[in-house]
Design an enzyme around this catalytic site. Structure first.
Site, PDB file in Angstrom:
ATOM      1  N   ASP A  81       0.806  -1.233   0.000  1.00 13.59           N
ATOM      2  CA  ASP A  81       0.000   0.000   0.000  1.00 13.59           C
ATOM      3  C   ASP A  81       0.839   1.284   0.000  1.00 13.59           C
ATOM      4  OD1 ASP A  81       0.765  -0.871   2.605  1.00 13.59           O
ATOM      5  OD2 ASP A  81      -0.693   0.454   3.524  1.00 13.59           O
ATOM      6  N   GLU A 139      -0.507  -1.975   5.176  1.00 13.14           N
ATOM      7  CA  GLU A 139       0.369  -1.864   6.353  1.00 13.14           C
ATOM      8  C   GLU A 139       0.134  -0.551   7.068  1.00 13.14           C
ATOM      9  OE1 GLU A 139       3.193  -0.887   9.094  1.00 13.14           O
ATOM     10  OE2 GLU A 139       3.151   0.256   7.240  1.00 13.14           O
ATOM     11  N   GLU A 140      -0.244   0.481   6.317  1.00 14.42           N
ATOM     12  CA  GLU A 140      -0.286   1.842   6.864  1.00 14.42           C
ATOM     13  C   GLU A 140      -1.562   2.164   7.632  1.00 14.42           C
ATOM     14  OE1 GLU A 140       2.185   3.801   6.889  1.00 14.42           O
ATOM     15  OE2 GLU A 140       3.489   3.381   5.180  1.00 14.42           O
ATOM     16  N   ARG A 180      18.628  -5.836  14.066  1.00 12.48           N
ATOM     17  CA  ARG A 180      18.574  -5.682  15.514  1.00 12.48           C
ATOM     18  C   ARG A 180      17.878  -6.897  16.129  1.00 12.48           C
ATOM     19  NH1 ARG A 180      19.185  -1.826  19.374  1.00 12.48           N
ATOM     20  NH2 ARG A 180      18.308  -2.507  21.336  1.00 12.48           N
ATOM     21  N   HIS A 366       7.529   8.828   4.373  1.00 12.31           N
ATOM     22  CA  HIS A 366       6.313   9.608   4.657  1.00 12.31           C
ATOM     23  C   HIS A 366       6.488  11.094   4.346  1.00 12.31           C
ATOM     24  CE1 HIS A 366       3.992   6.487   7.267  1.00 12.31           C
ATOM     25  NE2 HIS A 366       4.898   5.884   6.520  1.00 12.31           N
TER      26      HIS A 366
HETATM   27 ZN    ZN Z   1       5.005   3.874   6.464  1.00 10.71          ZN
HETATM   28 ZN    ZN Z   2       6.390   1.114   5.547  1.00  9.48          ZN
END
Ligand code: ZN
Ligand code: ZN
Length: 394
Positions: A81, A139-140, A180, A366
């Site tokens: 997305d 996902e957003e 990580r 973003h």
């Molecule tokens: Zn994002």
């Molecule tokens: Zn992302």
């Protein structure tokens, strides 16, 4: 050796991967609306002869099974997305959908996973085990495509022993990757708070219940949750970015409205903190004669990279990329719905460097000027293929 073969294939298909990335980049779709993107992925999987199934509306899941005997399974995840941002980059592959942009690199993740799929199909005779490809929507946006895919059984039949995912990182140079172990990204909850009092003339405070002063106390007091109640070793963030007291110099308003975010890296603490914040805010408001409506909208859980898997994955990455190209990451208090996979399966989420300062490619995700150094794709497709076959025990 399989490593050399993967590296060679990565070189050969690099231009196709870039073309796919540019196609997806120029046709971005918002969360839960990834119809064309999903059709594009389906078409590409068809071209590779990989069977697929739809899940969570626009999501796809597909399997590539190696020809050597093994019943191990590894899942590789990409998200599809885009964001409601107007692209400011003047590039040939600029977004053609007004107000929508792949500003979080999900075009990169999707095209990269298609490239990895191509490599793995070419090498079927060289490895054993099954690779499950997950192309997820949304996902957003809450509740997150990952949670829906899991509900619909993406982690069953066959059940992966490990889930791997990658994300672009514009603070790391292209060609380098970051890992990580353990806690990596935060749970993110949205706070919507209304503090109610009784408005009136600013010159007559004794006749009113001032919600502005009550709010001031609440804002300061709530930071105790972070500084006094959370252990110093337990990263926690509480920020209020919206505070509206719509009175005037001489008008005390009836209520004050607040919006904020609460972030943590521990599910038990997260639940406790919710109760503490609510109780504290309500108690303060009540003690001052007002009231407080404290709403919490639960976001994604925190993301944990399973230590054994992450150590092995990192070592394989060093083997594939060279030690100098593998970095350690700090905790990152943003959220990512990959966290849902990490809560129910052994998972590792790593970062793909996409920065190229000499070409001015430095913008954060973003933002309207986000872009990537596409050269990073050659390593990302090969690395994920290599991590998959290694995880399958080859
Ligand atoms: Zn994002
Ligand atoms: Zn992302």
């Amino acid at each position: 050796m399989i490593k050399q073969k993967i590296q060679e294939l990565s070189k050969n298909i690099f231009n196709d991967v870039v073309a796919n990335r540019r196609h997806i980049h120029s046709h971005p779709e918002l969360s839960f609306q990834e119809v064309e993107t999903s059709a594009f992925v389906a078409k590409k999987l068809d071209e590779l002869g990989i069977g697929w199934e739809r899940m969570a509306d626009n999501g796809l899941v597909a399997l590539i099974t190696g020809e050597k005997p093994s019943d191990k399974v590894v899942a590789l995840r990409a998200d599809m997305d885009a964001l409601p941002i107007t692209e400011a980059n003047d590039v040939p592959y600029k977004s053609q959908n007004a107000g929508v942009m792949h500003a979080c690199g999900h075009d990169v993740h999707t095209s990269s996973l298609l490239g990895t799929a191509k490599i793995l199909t070419e090498l079927k005779s060289e490895f054993g085990g099954t690779v499950k490809l997950i192309f997820q929507p949304a996902e957003e946006r809450l509740p997150g495509g990952a949670s829906l895919m899991i509900k619909e059984g993406v982690l069953e039949n066959p059940k992966p022993d490990a889930v791997l995912g990658q994300h672009v990182m514009p603070f790391i140079d292209a060609g380098k990757f970051g890992f990580r172990s353990g806690q990596y990204m935060a749970s993110t909850d949205e706070l919507y708070v209304t503090v109610k009092g009784k408005g009136g003339h600013g010159a007559q405070p004794q006749s009113n219940i001032d919600p502005v002063i009550i709010t001031a106390h609440i804002l300061i007091a709530l930071q105790q949750v972070v500084s006094r109640m959370a252990a110093p070793t337990n990263p926690t963030v509480l920020s209020f970015g919206k505070v509206i007291a719509n009175g005037a110099t001489n008008v005390i308003p009836n209520e004050v409205y607040l919006e904020g975010t609460f972030r943590a890296l521990d599910e038990k603490w997260r639940a406790e903190a919710h109760i503490k914040m609510k109780k504290m805010a309500e108690g303060i408001a009540e003690s001052m004669g007002g009231s407080c409506d404290f709403k919490i909208l639960n976001g994604y859980p925190f993301l944990i990279n399973e230590p054994k898997l992450t150590a092995a994955t990192r070592a394989h990455a060093e083997d594939y990329l060279g030690k100098e190209n593998v970095l350690d990451l700090d905790i990152w208090m943003a959220a990512e719905d990959f966290a849902y996979y990490s809560q129910v399966a052994d998972a590792c989420f790593y970062r793909m460097g996409t920065r190229n300062e000499s070409r001015g490619i430095t913008s954060a995700v973003h933002t309207p000027t986000f872009d990537i150094e596409e050269k990073a794709l050659e390593n990302s497709i090969g690395l994920m293929a290599y991590l998959a076959v290694k995880q399958l025990g080859n």
